[in-house]
Design a protein around this motif. Structure first.
Motif, PDB file in Angstrom:
ATOM      1  N   GLY A  63       0.776  -1.076  -0.029  1.00 54.92           N
ATOM      2  CA  GLY A  63       0.058   0.042  -0.049  1.00 54.92           C
ATOM      3  C   GLY A  63       0.761   1.140  -0.198  1.00 54.92           C
ATOM      4  O   GLY A  63       1.991   1.302   0.557  1.00 54.92           O
ATOM      5  N   PRO A  64       0.071   2.271  -0.252  1.00 56.55           N
ATOM      6  CA  PRO A  64       1.112   3.583  -0.514  1.00 56.55           C
ATOM      7  C   PRO A  64       1.610   4.384   0.765  1.00 56.55           C
ATOM      8  O   PRO A  64       2.548   4.961   0.855  1.00 56.55           O
ATOM      9  N   ALA A  65       0.840   3.892   1.907  1.00 55.27           N
ATOM     10  CA  ALA A  65       1.372   4.495   2.979  1.00 55.27           C
ATOM     11  C   ALA A  65       2.569   4.355   3.686  1.00 55.27           C
ATOM     12  O   ALA A  65       3.301   4.972   4.364  1.00 55.27           O
ATOM     13  N   ILE A  66       3.115   3.158   3.393  1.00 52.28           N
ATOM     14  CA  ILE A  66       4.398   2.693   3.787  1.00 52.28           C
ATOM     15  C   ILE A  66       5.632   3.468   3.005  1.00 52.28           C
ATOM     16  O   ILE A  66       6.794   3.392   3.651  1.00 52.28           O
ATOM     17  N   LEU A  67       5.360   3.984   1.952  1.00 53.83           N
ATOM     18  CA  LEU A  67       6.302   4.646   1.006  1.00 53.83           C
ATOM     19  C   LEU A  67       6.611   5.869   1.543  1.00 53.83           C
ATOM     20  O   LEU A  67       5.802   6.785   2.068  1.00 53.83           O
ATOM     21  N   SER A  68       8.043   6.366   1.398  1.00 53.47           N
ATOM     22  CA  SER A  68       8.292   7.617   1.545  1.00 53.47           C
ATOM     23  C   SER A  68       7.833   8.649   0.469  1.00 53.47           C
ATOM     24  O   SER A  68       7.581   8.069  -0.638  1.00 53.47           O
ATOM     25  N   ALA A  69       8.076  10.030   0.761  1.00 50.36           N
ATOM     26  CA  ALA A  69       7.702  10.854  -0.396  1.00 50.36           C
ATOM     27  C   ALA A  69       8.571  10.641  -1.861  1.00 50.36           C
ATOM     28  O   ALA A  69       7.970  10.604  -2.554  1.00 50.36           O
ATOM     29  N   ALA A  70       9.750  10.461  -1.315  1.00 55.22           N
ATOM     30  CA  ALA A  70      10.825  10.018  -2.362  1.00 55.22           C
ATOM     31  C   ALA A  70      10.352   8.685  -3.305  1.00 55.22           C
ATOM     32  O   ALA A  70      10.529   8.872  -4.512  1.00 55.22           O
ATOM     33  N   GLU A  71       9.914   7.783  -2.750  1.00 60.74           N
ATOM     34  CA  GLU A  71       9.345   6.593  -3.391  1.00 60.74           C
ATOM     35  C   GLU A  71       8.317   6.769  -4.062  1.00 60.74           C
ATOM     36  O   GLU A  71       8.034   6.299  -5.360  1.00 60.74           O
ATOM     37  N   LEU A  72       7.290   7.595  -3.524  1.00 63.84           N
ATOM     38  CA  LEU A  72       6.123   7.945  -4.425  1.00 63.84           C
ATOM     39  C   LEU A  72       6.452   8.793  -5.585  1.00 63.84           C
ATOM     40  O   LEU A  72       5.834   8.616  -6.656  1.00 63.84           O
ATOM     41  N   LEU A  73       7.462   9.876  -5.549  1.00 62.98           N
ATOM     42  CA  LEU A  73       7.929  10.507  -6.446  1.00 62.98           C
ATOM     43  C   LEU A  73       8.386   9.913  -7.636  1.00 62.98           C
ATOM     44  O   LEU A  73       8.121  10.029  -8.699  1.00 62.98           O
ATOM     45  N   ALA A  74       9.228   8.807  -7.113  1.00 65.78           N
ATOM     46  CA  ALA A  74       9.917   7.941  -8.181  1.00 65.78           C
ATOM     47  C   ALA A  74       8.953   7.134  -9.057  1.00 65.78           C
ATOM     48  O   ALA A  74       9.093   6.867 -10.271  1.00 65.78           O
ATOM     49  N   ILE A  75       8.072   6.697  -8.479  1.00 69.15           N
ATOM     50  CA  ILE A  75       6.923   6.176  -9.054  1.00 69.15           C
ATOM     51  C   ILE A  75       6.194   6.947 -10.269  1.00 69.15           C
ATOM     52  O   ILE A  75       6.263   6.694 -11.525  1.00 69.15           O
ATOM     53  N   LEU A  76       6.066   8.351  -9.885  1.00 70.79           N
ATOM     54  CA  LEU A  76       5.657   9.377 -11.076  1.00 70.79           C
ATOM     55  C   LEU A  76       6.808   9.469 -12.122  1.00 70.79           C
ATOM     56  O   LEU A  76       6.281   9.556 -13.256  1.00 70.79           O
ATOM     57  N   LEU A  77       7.951   9.618 -11.540  1.00 72.15           N
ATOM     58  CA  LEU A  77       9.090   9.782 -12.549  1.00 72.15           C
ATOM     59  C   LEU A  77       9.357   8.693 -13.616  1.00 72.15           C
ATOM     60  O   LEU A  77       9.666   8.895 -14.485  1.00 72.15           O
ATOM     61  N   ARG A  78       9.172   7.382 -12.854  1.00 75.64           N
ATOM     62  CA  ARG A  78       9.278   6.500 -13.520  1.00 75.64           C
ATOM     63  C   ARG A  78      10.654   5.734 -14.074  1.00 75.64           C
ATOM     64  O   ARG A  78      11.112   4.856 -13.917  1.00 75.64           O
ATOM     65  N   THR A  79      11.491   6.676 -14.740  1.00 79.18           N
ATOM     66  CA  THR A  79      12.857   6.565 -15.273  1.00 79.18           C
ATOM     67  C   THR A  79      13.621   7.615 -14.436  1.00 79.18           C
ATOM     68  O   THR A  79      13.085   8.970 -14.426  1.00 79.18           O
ATOM     69  N   GLY A  80      15.221   7.494 -14.488  1.00 79.34           N
ATOM     70  CA  GLY A  80      15.911   8.432 -13.944  1.00 79.34           C
ATOM     71  C   GLY A  80      16.709   8.923 -15.451  1.00 79.34           C
ATOM     72  O   GLY A  80      16.223   9.325 -16.302  1.00 79.34           O
ATOM     73  N   ARG A  81      17.909   9.022 -15.162  1.00 86.12           N
ATOM     74  CA  ARG A  81      18.915   9.410 -16.386  1.00 86.12           C
ATOM     75  C   ARG A  81      20.244   8.351 -16.130  1.00 86.12           C
ATOM     76  O   ARG A  81      20.082   7.697 -15.076  1.00 86.12           O
ATOM     77  N   ARG A  82      20.949   8.709 -17.076  1.00 87.23           N
ATOM     78  CA  ARG A  82      22.188   7.797 -16.891  1.00 87.23           C
ATOM     79  C   ARG A  82      23.156   8.054 -15.631  1.00 87.23           C
ATOM     80  O   ARG A  82      23.353   9.254 -15.302  1.00 87.23           O
ATOM     81  N   GLY A  83      23.132   6.757 -15.195  1.00 87.14           N
ATOM     82  CA  GLY A  83      23.881   6.886 -13.750  1.00 87.14           C
ATOM     83  C   GLY A  83      23.193   7.227 -12.701  1.00 87.14           C
ATOM     84  O   GLY A  83      23.637   7.337 -11.352  1.00 87.14           O
ATOM     85  N   GLU A  84      21.781   7.292 -12.738  1.00 87.32           N
ATOM     86  CA  GLU A  84      21.109   7.876 -11.564  1.00 87.32           C
ATOM     87  C   GLU A  84      19.537   7.145 -11.943  1.00 87.32           C
ATOM     88  O   GLU A  84      18.932   7.717 -12.963  1.00 87.32           O
ATOM     89  N   ASN A  85      19.295   6.191 -11.349  1.00 88.09           N
ATOM     90  CA  ASN A  85      17.923   5.787 -11.202  1.00 88.09           C
ATOM     91  C   ASN A  85      16.907   6.685 -10.722  1.00 88.09           C
ATOM     92  O   ASN A  85      17.027   7.689 -10.265  1.00 88.09           O
ATOM     93  N   ALA A  86      15.383   6.290 -10.966  1.00 93.38           N
ATOM     94  CA  ALA A  86      14.409   7.423 -10.687  1.00 93.38           C
ATOM     95  C   ALA A  86      14.149   7.576  -9.213  1.00 93.38           C
ATOM     96  O   ALA A  86      13.987   8.665  -8.554  1.00 93.38           O
ATOM     97  N   LEU A  87      14.680   6.755  -8.175  1.00 91.55           N
ATOM     98  CA  LEU A  87      14.613   6.917  -6.758  1.00 91.55           C
ATOM     99  C   LEU A  87      15.731   7.867  -6.382  1.00 91.55           C
ATOM    100  O   LEU A  87      15.356   9.017  -5.628  1.00 91.55           O
ATOM    101  N   TYR A  88      16.979   7.895  -7.142  1.00 94.64           N
ATOM    102  CA  TYR A  88      17.926   8.806  -6.629  1.00 94.64           C
ATOM    103  C   TYR A  88      17.482  10.140  -7.270  1.00 94.64           C
ATOM    104  O   TYR A  88      17.688  10.996  -6.600  1.00 94.64           O
ATOM    105  N   LEU A  89      16.813  10.302  -8.353  1.00 95.83           N
ATOM    106  CA  LEU A  89      16.364  11.396  -8.928  1.00 95.83           C
ATOM    107  C   LEU A  89      15.463  12.259  -8.144  1.00 95.83           C
ATOM    108  O   LEU A  89      15.326  13.309  -7.855  1.00 95.83           O
ATOM    109  N   ALA A  90      14.529  11.356  -7.516  1.00100.66           N
ATOM    110  CA  ALA A  90      13.645  11.763  -6.713  1.00100.66           C
ATOM    111  C   ALA A  90      14.127  12.285  -5.467  1.00100.66           C
ATOM    112  O   ALA A  90      13.621  13.401  -4.944  1.00100.66           O
ATOM    113  N   HIS A  91      15.027  11.516  -4.902  1.00100.74           N
ATOM    114  CA  HIS A  91      16.000  12.242  -3.631  1.00100.74           C
ATOM    115  C   HIS A  91      16.452  13.413  -4.035  1.00100.74           C
ATOM    116  O   HIS A  91      16.540  14.565  -3.133  1.00100.74           O
TER     117      HIS A  91
END
Length: 225
Positions: free
Chosen positions: A18-46
């Motif tokens: 469920g969504p309640a367990i996720l941090s704001a960065a994790e929820l944002l990473a789901i929206l972003l879907r992808t990052g960029r070279r050398g940086e996945n969506a979760l790192y980009l969200a952070h």
């Protein structure tokens, strides 16, 4: 985010827990879907949250400024803005449509973004007679302890908004939500001040990385006089 184990991927964690367990960065990473070279969506969200000063700062940043942040671009900026606008519209719903806060977990769902704040921050959840949220003001940013936090600052907004009860919350940037002796002492002081003012202090939540501690549920600082 294929470089992450499946059990640590935000989308999979949301589906499983469920969504309640996720941090704001994790929820944002789901929206972003992808990052960029050398940086996945979760790192980009952070990085995005850090650059904008947390979730509140992200909500204030115009789409054209978000689009200029490396790894974001116009499409992702539009997705973020659309999600934030949906959140604003939910928050602006009439009081009758707002569900009451009946438990520590209900309160945590409204305050979970504090886990991503780099500085210790104290907020107060102000409630009406039916337990519905009137406002969630930020009272302090910095070191939250008994020597700096004055009860007058905590209760000023409660009195102004005619709140009948409140829930205190602050984050531990270390990620560990275990209460310190100072946290417990502060809570006792605020509970006592609330009794004098006729404003119930229902709980004190300490928010860490993806988890929280309710001092009331732990039987700390809320003894009946």
């Amino acid at each position: 985010m294929k470089d992450l184990p499946e059990s640590e991927r935000p989308r999979e964690r949301l589906i499983q827990h469920g969504p309640a367990i996720l941090s704001a960065a994790e929820l944002l990473a789901i929206l972003l879907r992808t990052g960029r070279r050398g940086e996945n969506a979760l790192y980009l969200a952070h990085r995005l949250l850090q650059n904008c000063g947390g979730l509140a700062g992200l909500a204030r940043t115009p789409a054209h400024e978000l689009a200029r942040i490396p790894g974001v671009g116009l499409a992702k900026a539009a997705q973020i803005q659309a999600a934030l606008e949906l959140g604003r519209r939910v928050a602006a719903a009439t009081p009758e449509e707002r569900p009451p806060v009946r438990s520590a977990h209900d309160a945590y769902l409204l305050l979970a973004d504090m886990a991503d704040l780099e500085q210790e921050t104290l907020r107060v959840l102000l409630l009406d007679t039916r337990g519905r949220v009137l406002a969630i003001p930020t009272i302090y940013v910095g070191n939250v302890n008994t020597t700096l936090v004055r009860p007058a600052e905590i209760f000023r907004e409660a009195i102004r908004r005619n709140a009948v009860s409140l829930i205190i919350a602050h984050n531990h940037p270390s990620g560990d939500p275990a209460p310190s002796p100072e946290d417990i002492a502060l809570t006792r002081d605020l509970v006592a001040a609330g009794r004098l003012l006729g404003i119930g202090v229902l709980d004190h939540l300490i928010i860490g990385r993806g988890r929280y501690t309710s001092l009331r549920e732990h039987g700390v600082a809320f003894h009946t006089p």
